[in-house]
Scaffold this motif. Structure first.
Motif, short mmCIF file in Angstrom:
data_model
loop_
_atom_site.label_atom_id
_atom_site.label_comp_id
_atom_site.label_asym_id
_atom_site.label_seq_id
_atom_site.Cartn_x
_atom_site.Cartn_y
_atom_site.Cartn_z
N PRO A 173 0.76 -1.25 -0.14
CA PRO A 173 -0.07 0.02 0.01
C PRO A 173 0.72 1.22 0.15
CG PRO A 173 -0.81 -1.59 1.58
CD PRO A 173 0.51 -2.09 1.15
N HIS A 174 2.14 1.36 0.58
CA HIS A 174 2.85 2.52 0.49
C HIS A 174 3.51 2.84 -0.75
CE1 HIS A 174 5.89 -0.89 0.60
NE2 HIS A 174 6.84 0.21 0.36
N THR A 175 3.28 2.14 -1.95
CA THR A 175 3.74 2.19 -3.21
C THR A 175 3.34 3.74 -3.84
OG1 THR A 175 3.73 0.05 -3.63
CG2 THR A 175 4.08 1.47 -5.53
N ARG A 176 4.53 4.58 -4.27
CA ARG A 176 4.14 5.78 -4.83
C ARG A 176 4.32 5.71 -6.28
NH1 ARG A 176 7.87 10.21 -2.90
NH2 ARG A 176 9.62 8.51 -2.52
N SER A 177 3.40 6.24 -7.06
CA SER A 177 3.65 6.22 -8.52
C SER A 177 4.49 7.17 -9.04
CB SER A 177 2.11 6.48 -9.25
OG SER A 177 1.73 7.55 -8.80
N LEU A 178 5.22 7.06 -10.19
CA LEU A 178 6.02 7.97 -10.72
C LEU A 178 5.71 8.21 -12.07
CD1 LEU A 178 9.09 8.86 -9.94
CD2 LEU A 178 9.79 7.10 -11.77
N LEU A 179 5.68 9.60 -12.36
CA LEU A 179 5.11 10.21 -13.79
C LEU A 179 3.96 9.41 -14.06
CD1 LEU A 179 8.69 10.33 -15.03
CD2 LEU A 179 7.36 12.05 -14.65
N MET A 180 3.22 9.32 -13.29
CA MET A 180 1.68 8.86 -13.77
C MET A 180 0.68 9.72 -13.41
SD MET A 180 2.26 4.63 -13.06
CE MET A 180 0.50 4.31 -13.91
N ASP A 181 0.67 11.07 -13.65
CA ASP A 181 -0.24 12.20 -13.23
C ASP A 181 -0.81 12.95 -14.33
OD1 ASP A 181 1.79 14.45 -13.40
OD2 ASP A 181 2.84 13.12 -12.25
N ARG A 182 -1.90 13.68 -14.15
CA ARG A 182 -2.38 14.35 -15.12
C ARG A 182 -1.24 15.63 -15.68
NH1 ARG A 182 -7.65 14.95 -16.00
NH2 ARG A 182 -7.81 14.20 -13.85
N SER A 183 -0.52 16.13 -14.95
CA SER A 183 0.50 17.10 -15.27
C SER A 183 1.44 16.40 -16.22
CB SER A 183 1.19 17.74 -14.09
OG SER A 183 2.23 18.47 -14.62
N THR A 184 2.17 15.24 -16.15
CA THR A 184 2.69 14.64 -16.92
C THR A 184 2.09 14.08 -18.43
OG1 THR A 184 4.03 13.59 -14.97
CG2 THR A 184 4.21 12.60 -17.36
N LEU A 185 0.72 13.88 -18.13
CA LEU A 185 0.31 13.72 -19.32
C LEU A 185 -0.11 14.88 -20.23
CD1 LEU A 185 -1.75 11.67 -20.99
CD2 LEU A 185 -3.66 12.34 -19.71
N LYS A 204 -4.80 0.19 -27.52
CA LYS A 204 -5.64 -0.55 -28.36
C LYS A 204 -6.95 -1.31 -27.71
CE LYS A 204 -2.05 -1.62 -31.72
NZ LYS A 204 -1.80 -0.20 -31.89
N ALA A 205 -6.73 -1.63 -26.52
CA ALA A 205 -7.77 -2.19 -25.65
C ALA A 205 -7.78 -1.73 -24.29
CB ALA A 205 -8.02 -3.78 -25.97
N GLN A 206 -8.63 -1.06 -23.70
CA GLN A 206 -8.50 -0.82 -22.35
C GLN A 206 -8.99 -2.05 -21.51
OE1 GLN A 206 -11.49 2.47 -21.98
NE2 GLN A 206 -9.95 4.04 -22.38
N THR A 207 -8.32 -2.15 -20.30
CA THR A 207 -8.57 -3.18 -19.50
C THR A 207 -10.00 -3.22 -18.87
OG1 THR A 207 -7.81 -4.54 -17.49
CG2 THR A 207 -7.51 -2.06 -17.41
N ALA A 208 -10.74 -4.09 -18.70
CA ALA A 208 -11.92 -4.06 -18.01
C ALA A 208 -11.81 -4.13 -16.44
CB ALA A 208 -12.80 -5.57 -18.39
N GLU A 209 -10.66 -4.27 -15.93
CA GLU A 209 -10.35 -4.46 -14.39
C GLU A 209 -10.56 -2.69 -13.89
OE1 GLU A 209 -6.63 -4.86 -11.55
OE2 GLU A 209 -6.57 -5.97 -13.55
N GLN A 210 -11.23 -2.73 -12.82
CA GLN A 210 -11.68 -1.45 -12.07
C GLN A 210 -10.59 -1.51 -10.81
OE1 GLN A 210 -13.70 0.96 -12.94
NE2 GLN A 210 -13.88 -0.18 -14.81
N PRO A 211 -9.72 -0.62 -11.16
CA PRO A 211 -8.35 -0.59 -9.96
C PRO A 211 -9.01 -0.04 -8.80
CG PRO A 211 -8.17 1.24 -11.70
CD PRO A 211 -9.29 0.28 -12.37
N MET A 212 -8.84 -0.55 -7.58
CA MET A 212 -9.34 -0.23 -6.38
C MET A 212 -8.49 0.17 -5.51
SD MET A 212 -12.20 -1.43 -6.76
CE MET A 212 -12.94 -1.31 -5.10
N HIS A 213 -6.94 0.56 -6.11
CA HIS A 213 -6.04 0.98 -4.79
C HIS A 213 -5.28 2.02 -5.60
CE1 HIS A 213 -6.92 -2.69 -2.60
NE2 HIS A 213 -6.62 -3.30 -3.61
N LEU A 214 -6.05 3.05 -5.80
CA LEU A 214 -5.26 4.28 -6.37
C LEU A 214 -5.83 5.37 -5.34
CD1 LEU A 214 -6.51 4.13 -10.20
CD2 LEU A 214 -4.31 3.26 -9.22
N THR A 215 -4.91 6.60 -5.59
CA THR A 215 -5.03 7.63 -4.89
C THR A 215 -6.33 8.54 -5.67
OG1 THR A 215 -3.64 9.09 -6.30
CG2 THR A 215 -2.46 7.88 -3.99
#
Length: 196
Positions: free
Chosen positions: A124-136, A147-158
């Motif tokens: 749970p303490h994992t920090r994302s790197l360069l995966m934010d709106r500003s970077t995008l 090409k194909a989005q995953t159907a998985e709904q991520p449950m452990h995001l900020t």
């Protein structure tokens, strides 16, 4: 084969488990980003033998793309692990990561956020790197198509990650938008990973 030797509860794709055969052991490919240990800067080890962190390692970067994995600059006290796909399955063999500064860097797309979520389920303490709106938004010239989005709904995001993932899924910036991590300039990467 006798019916009592076939494990029907396993998936058909897990041939070894289904028929009680030995499976190929999982391996971890890693690079030292600071001072290397011994004569090697990069090694591949069996995951079940990698039971303690290497001496002096305080930070671990997990990356999905081999190009960015090989291109990371020197970072004292750090190493990189090549996740090569869905990294959570590999990292579960390394329980010592709970006491390490763990950073995950994947593509900005629905699969990247799904993998980040899976890693956080274990760590749970994992920090994302360069995966934010500003970077995008800063790297619009390098946008591509998932090409194909995953159907998985991520449950452990900020909350911020969850909002961005939802915007990608809904097409707020464009249909099936993605920013692959190898499209981000290394000078940007070097600046960000140098931050505490």
């Amino acid at each position: 084969m006798p019916a009592d030797r076939i494990h029907t509860g396993t998936t058909k794709t897990d041939f070894a488990a289904r028929y009680s055969l030995l499976a190929k052991p999982p391996y971890v490919r890693l690079r030292y980003l600071g001072n290397q240990l011994g004569p090697f800067s990069e090694v591949t080890v069996r995951a079940n033998e990698f039971t303690v962190p290497p001496p002096g390692i305080r930070t671990v970067f997990v990356l999905e793309n081999e190009i960015t994995y090989l291109s990371l600059p020197d970072v004292p006290g750090a190493m990189a692990i090549l996740g090569a796909g869905y990294a959570a399955a590999l990292l579960r063999y390394l329980p010592w990561l709970v006491s390490i500064d763990l950073r995950y860097w994947g593509d900005i797309d629905t699969h990247g956020f799904a993998i980040l979520s899976q890693v956080r389920r274990h760590f749970p303490h994992t920090r994302s790197l360069l995966m934010d709106r500003s970077t995008l938004l800063t790297h619009k010239a390098h946008w591509g198509e998932e090409k194909a989005q995953t159907a998985e709904q991520p449950m452990h995001l900020t909350p911020d990650e969850e909002e961005l993932e939802g915007d990608l899924r809904s097409g707020a910036y464009g249909l099936h938008l993605r920013l692959e991590q190898e499209r981000i300039p290394m000078r940007t990467v070097a600046r960000v990973i140098a931050e505490p």
